[in-house]
Scaffold this motif. Structure first.
Motif, PDB file in Angstrom:
ATOM      1  N   PRO A 167     -10.217 -12.989  -9.876  1.00 28.22           N
ATOM      2  CA  PRO A 167     -11.516 -12.315 -10.261  1.00 28.22           C
ATOM      3  C   PRO A 167     -11.978 -11.775  -8.556  1.00 28.22           C
ATOM      4  O   PRO A 167     -12.259 -12.792  -7.645  1.00 28.22           O
ATOM      5  CB  PRO A 167     -12.189 -13.340 -11.068  1.00 28.22           C
ATOM      6  CG  PRO A 167     -12.138 -15.001  -9.525  1.00 28.22           C
ATOM      7  CD  PRO A 167     -10.485 -14.458 -10.273  1.00 28.22           C
ATOM      8  N   ASN A 219     -16.946  -6.158   0.206  1.00 27.70           N
ATOM      9  CA  ASN A 219     -17.761  -7.173   1.199  1.00 27.70           C
ATOM     10  C   ASN A 219     -16.658  -8.217   2.254  1.00 27.70           C
ATOM     11  O   ASN A 219     -15.647  -7.742   2.208  1.00 27.70           O
ATOM     12  CB  ASN A 219     -18.322  -8.549   0.625  1.00 27.70           C
ATOM     13  CG  ASN A 219     -19.119  -8.010   0.004  1.00 27.70           C
ATOM     14  OD1 ASN A 219     -18.818  -7.859  -1.470  1.00 27.70           O
ATOM     15  ND2 ASN A 219     -20.723  -8.187  -0.385  1.00 27.70           N
ATOM     16  N   ASP A 246     -22.105 -19.496   9.907  1.00 24.91           N
ATOM     17  CA  ASP A 246     -22.837 -18.156  10.465  1.00 24.91           C
ATOM     18  C   ASP A 246     -23.805 -17.287   8.951  1.00 24.91           C
ATOM     19  O   ASP A 246     -24.745 -16.218   9.597  1.00 24.91           O
ATOM     20  CB  ASP A 246     -21.711 -17.118  10.280  1.00 24.91           C
ATOM     21  CG  ASP A 246     -20.633 -16.897   9.135  1.00 24.91           C
ATOM     22  OD1 ASP A 246     -20.714 -17.447   7.835  1.00 24.91           O
ATOM     23  OD2 ASP A 246     -19.666 -15.906  10.074  1.00 24.91           O
ATOM     24  N   GLU A 247     -23.976 -18.163   7.905  1.00 25.95           N
ATOM     25  CA  GLU A 247     -24.805 -17.859   6.944  1.00 25.95           C
ATOM     26  C   GLU A 247     -25.867 -17.934   6.930  1.00 25.95           C
ATOM     27  O   GLU A 247     -26.521 -16.757   6.801  1.00 25.95           O
ATOM     28  CB  GLU A 247     -24.395 -17.852   5.722  1.00 25.95           C
ATOM     29  CG  GLU A 247     -22.574 -17.963   4.898  1.00 25.95           C
ATOM     30  CD  GLU A 247     -22.456 -18.103   4.086  1.00 25.95           C
ATOM     31  OE1 GLU A 247     -23.538 -18.487   2.906  1.00 25.95           O
ATOM     32  OE2 GLU A 247     -21.414 -17.888   3.172  1.00 25.95           O
ATOM     33  N   GLU A 253     -12.671 -23.685  -5.955  1.00 26.11           N
ATOM     34  CA  GLU A 253     -13.634 -23.065  -6.052  1.00 26.11           C
ATOM     35  C   GLU A 253     -13.659 -21.519  -5.106  1.00 26.11           C
ATOM     36  O   GLU A 253     -14.479 -20.715  -5.574  1.00 26.11           O
ATOM     37  CB  GLU A 253     -14.511 -23.718  -5.810  1.00 26.11           C
ATOM     38  CG  GLU A 253     -15.056 -23.914  -4.997  1.00 26.11           C
ATOM     39  CD  GLU A 253     -16.718 -25.007  -4.350  1.00 26.11           C
ATOM     40  OE1 GLU A 253     -17.197 -25.339  -5.686  1.00 26.11           O
ATOM     41  OE2 GLU A 253     -17.056 -26.238  -3.791  1.00 26.11           O
ATOM     42  N   TYR A 311     -17.017 -18.087 -14.622  1.00 32.00           N
ATOM     43  CA  TYR A 311     -16.359 -16.842 -14.552  1.00 32.00           C
ATOM     44  C   TYR A 311     -16.516 -16.435 -15.982  1.00 32.00           C
ATOM     45  O   TYR A 311     -15.832 -15.079 -16.582  1.00 32.00           O
ATOM     46  CB  TYR A 311     -14.655 -17.029 -14.491  1.00 32.00           C
ATOM     47  CG  TYR A 311     -14.826 -17.064 -12.175  1.00 32.00           C
ATOM     48  CD1 TYR A 311     -15.233 -15.781 -11.643  1.00 32.00           C
ATOM     49  CD2 TYR A 311     -14.602 -18.625 -12.188  1.00 32.00           C
ATOM     50  CE1 TYR A 311     -15.202 -16.303 -10.464  1.00 32.00           C
ATOM     51  CE2 TYR A 311     -15.083 -17.842 -10.621  1.00 32.00           C
ATOM     52  CZ  TYR A 311     -15.181 -17.184 -10.124  1.00 32.00           C
ATOM     53  OH  TYR A 311     -14.837 -17.554  -8.495  1.00 32.00           O
ATOM     54  N   ASN A 352     -16.099 -17.900   7.487  1.00 35.16           N
ATOM     55  CA  ASN A 352     -15.129 -18.780   6.776  1.00 35.16           C
ATOM     56  C   ASN A 352     -13.987 -18.933   7.349  1.00 35.16           C
ATOM     57  O   ASN A 352     -13.342 -18.555   8.258  1.00 35.16           O
ATOM     58  CB  ASN A 352     -15.392 -17.332   5.811  1.00 35.16           C
ATOM     59  CG  ASN A 352     -15.639 -16.964   5.612  1.00 35.16           C
ATOM     60  OD1 ASN A 352     -16.760 -16.489   6.006  1.00 35.16           O
ATOM     61  ND2 ASN A 352     -16.317 -16.798   3.630  1.00 35.16           N
ATOM     62  N   LEU A 371     -12.622 -18.492  -2.024  1.00 37.11           N
ATOM     63  CA  LEU A 371     -11.921 -17.320  -2.788  1.00 37.11           C
ATOM     64  C   LEU A 371     -10.390 -17.612  -2.157  1.00 37.11           C
ATOM     65  O   LEU A 371      -9.766 -17.490  -2.957  1.00 37.11           O
ATOM     66  CB  LEU A 371     -12.571 -15.940  -2.098  1.00 37.11           C
ATOM     67  CG  LEU A 371     -11.456 -14.634  -1.749  1.00 37.11           C
ATOM     68  CD1 LEU A 371     -11.923 -14.369  -3.418  1.00 37.11           C
ATOM     69  CD2 LEU A 371     -11.999 -14.024  -0.918  1.00 37.11           C
TER      70      LEU A 371
HETATM   71  O1  DAU Z   1     -19.272 -18.303   6.286  1.00 36.33           O
HETATM   72  C1  DAU Z   1     -19.419 -19.102   6.072  1.00 36.33           C
HETATM   73  C2  DAU Z   1     -19.269 -20.495   4.720  1.00 36.33           C
HETATM   74  O2  DAU Z   1     -18.171 -19.374   4.135  1.00 36.33           O
HETATM   75  C3  DAU Z   1     -19.794 -21.152   4.650  1.00 36.33           C
HETATM   76  O3  DAU Z   1     -20.419 -21.572   5.208  1.00 36.33           O
HETATM   77  C4  DAU Z   1     -19.682 -21.594   2.685  1.00 36.33           C
HETATM   78  O4  DAU Z   1     -19.561 -23.377   3.194  1.00 36.33           O
HETATM   79  C5  DAU Z   1     -18.155 -20.945   2.853  1.00 36.33           C
HETATM   80  O5  DAU Z   1     -18.229 -21.362   0.811  1.00 36.33           O
HETATM   81  C6  DAU Z   1     -17.658 -19.807   2.704  1.00 36.33           C
HETATM   82  O6  DAU Z   1     -19.116 -19.111   2.161  1.00 36.33           O
HETATM   83  P1  DAU Z   1     -18.409 -17.329   1.490  1.00 36.33           P
HETATM   84  O7  DAU Z   1     -19.670 -17.064   0.080  1.00 36.33           O
HETATM   85  O8  DAU Z   1     -18.025 -16.630   2.266  1.00 36.33           O
HETATM   86  O9  DAU Z   1     -16.968 -17.937   0.223  1.00 36.33           O
HETATM   87  P2  DAU Z   1     -16.463 -17.881  -0.863  1.00 36.33           P
HETATM   88  O10 DAU Z   1     -14.679 -18.174  -0.681  1.00 36.33           O
HETATM   89  O11 DAU Z   1     -17.444 -18.622  -1.921  1.00 36.33           O
HETATM   90  O12 DAU Z   1     -16.484 -16.199  -0.796  1.00 36.33           O
HETATM   91  C7  DAU Z   1     -15.827 -15.163   0.578  1.00 36.33           C
HETATM   92  C8  DAU Z   1     -16.127 -14.103  -0.310  1.00 36.33           C
HETATM   93  O13 DAU Z   1     -15.295 -13.652  -1.958  1.00 36.33           O
HETATM   94  C9  DAU Z   1     -17.738 -13.864  -0.911  1.00 36.33           C
HETATM   95  O14 DAU Z   1     -17.422 -12.487  -0.116  1.00 36.33           O
HETATM   96  C10 DAU Z   1     -17.186 -13.329  -2.240  1.00 36.33           C
HETATM   97  C11 DAU Z   1     -16.042 -13.317  -2.871  1.00 36.33           C
HETATM   98  N1  DAU Z   1     -15.441 -13.813  -3.811  1.00 36.33           N
HETATM   99  C12 DAU Z   1     -15.243 -15.156  -3.838  1.00 36.33           C
HETATM  100  C13 DAU Z   1     -15.094 -16.338  -5.486  1.00 36.33           C
HETATM  101  C14 DAU Z   1     -15.489 -17.370  -5.227  1.00 36.33           C
HETATM  102  C15 DAU Z   1     -15.134 -12.961  -5.246  1.00 36.33           C
HETATM  103  O15 DAU Z   1     -14.746 -11.433  -4.494  1.00 36.33           O
HETATM  104  N2  DAU Z   1     -13.878 -13.783  -5.793  1.00 36.33           N
HETATM  105  C16 DAU Z   1     -14.295 -14.922  -5.911  1.00 36.33           C
HETATM  106  O16 DAU Z   1     -13.874 -15.144  -7.045  1.00 36.33           O
END
Ligand code: DAU
Ligand code: NAD
Length: 339
Positions: A208, A215, A126-127, A191, A336, A182, A193
């Motif tokens: 973190p 969001n 969806d990104e 790595e 981090y 997601n 969330l």
């Molecule tokens: O929406 C689909 C996408 O979801 C996929 O295409 C990606 O491959 C997948 O990694 C995921 O992307 P996000 O950036 O949404 O996922 P992430 O788990 O990295 O982060 C989820 C949310 O949490 C985002 O708003 C950032 C935030 N976050 C993330 C991490 C790793 C934090 O606040 N703290 C963190 O330590």
């Protein structure tokens, strides 16, 4: 049917391989995976000895290897999960995202053109639609929403989608694309969330949260994503894009607090850290098309899925502890350490 699943040693690909191998014993499933930092042979352990499963180590961007594999195996279907998938890593080091996500997809499509294929399925995200504002809860991504990307990761995935559609129009390759929200569930690399928060909370380490934690992400249990892809490759219409999502929007803070409460930990573990550059505010999928045309609906509610996921991490400590004890430490410090 013979299906090549690329990226099957990763999170969603691994769950998809498990589903396919067990649900269709008459099909042959071949996993092609380069085993990058995100690939893990332990994820494939439950299927390694199944007669309808085979693992091949290799890079989807390696033209010689991919062409050789197609020539030898004559697959009917390709499901391409292989990708660099972490937005934060794409911000610090974009190059590999362009190579794997765009050029790798191009090599797979060239192989389909050269040797023929019944279906090429691209696992997208969806990104590619960018983000939605927080103050417009009435807006959702449909398949017609224009592509409008924010990070090198999402730009590379959108580029791949355009290549897939171009090969369909110009060379009549029978393609489908799915764009999912997601995912969460077993075998999710720590790595991202949810597994990061589970692992840190279990170790009483700071949790973190980027920016203010406001969001919004639209969380889907990984098995529901895999079931949707299974439907698309069997019943989806060639040349079509299908959005996949569960109408399950949560702020990051809500997700983090849910995990904290499930584990009986304290909210004092939360640490607000510098925001992700270009951070997308809200993702929200309209899954009406896949429901209407293929009858797909998510089966697992977030309340149940998150409990199952946490239990899986409690039961499979070895799987994630061996990840976070290695090179991951350097990644974590870089990402981090001074945030
Ligand atoms: O929406 C689909 C996408 O979801 C996929 O295409 C990606 O491959 C997948 O990694 C995921 O992307 P996000 O950036 O949404 O996922 P992430 O788990 O990295 O982060 C989820 C949310 O949490 C985002 O708003 C950032 C935030 N976050 C993330 C991490 C790793 C934090 O606040 N703290 C963190 O330590
Ligand atoms: P992941 O990072 O957990 O796994 C990626 C897998 O691909 C790993 O096994 C890795 O070894 C392999 N790989 C990487 N580069 C390769 C290459 N050049 N050749 C062969 N194999 C390679 O990723 P994931 O979260 O399981 O995501 C899988 C796919 O789903 C990706 O295409 C991603 O864009 C998409 N997607 C993910 C989510 C999500 O929430 N995780 C949501 C929507 C779409």
């Amino acid at each position: 049917m013979k299906i090549i699943v690329t990226g099957g040693a990763g999170f969603i690909g691994g769950n998809f391989v498990h589903l396919m191998v067990n649900k269709y014993p008459e099909d042959q499933i071949i996993c092609l995976d380069a085993l990058t930092y995100a690939g893990n042979m332990e994820t494939l352990e439950p299927v390694m000895n199944k007669p309808n499963f085979k693992f091949v180590k290799g890079d989807i961007a390696d033209r010689e290897l991919v062409f050789h594999l197609f020539k030898e195996e004559k697959p009917d279907v390709i499901v391409n999960f292989a990708a660099e998938s972490h937005v934060d890593r794409s911000i610090t080091d974009p190059g590999i995202f362009l190579k794997t996500n765009i050029l790798g997809t191009g090599v797979l499509l060239d192989a389909c053109k050269e040797f023929g294929i019944q279906r090429y399925h691209q696992v997208s995200t969806d990104e590619v639609y960018g983000d939605l504002p927080l103050d417009r809860p009435d807006l959702f991504f449909t398949e017609e929403t224009p592509l409008h990307t924010s990070s090198p990761y999402s730009a590379s995935k959108a580029s791949a989608d355009l290549l897939v559609l171009a090969y369909h129009r110009t060379f009549q390759i029978p393609v489908t694309i799915s764009r999912c929200s997601n995912n969460y569930g077993p075998y999710h690399f720590p790595e991202k969330l949810i597994p990061l928060i589970i692992a840190n909370a279990l170790n009483d380490k700071p949790l973190p949260v980027y920016g203010k934690g406001e969001n919004v992400r639209d969380w889907l249990y990984v098995e529901d994503h895999c079931l949707a892809i299974d439907l698309i490759i069997r019943k989806g219409k060639v040349g079509e894009v299908y959005n996949i999502g569960g109408h399950n929007e949560k702020t990051n803070l809500e997700v983090v607090k849910t995990v904290i409460h499930e584990l009986g930990k304290s909210e004092d573990l939360i640490e607000y850290v510098t925001d992700r550059p270009g951070h997308d505010m809200r993702y929200a999928i309209d899954p009406a098309k896949i429901h209407r045309e293929l009858g797909w609906l998510p089966e697992t509610k977030f309340e149940d899925g998150i409990k199952k996921t946490i239990q899986w991490y409690l039961d499979h400590k070895h799987w994630w502890e061996s990840i976070i004890s290695g090179e991951y430490q350097n990644y974590y410090e870089k990402q981090y350490g001074n945030r």
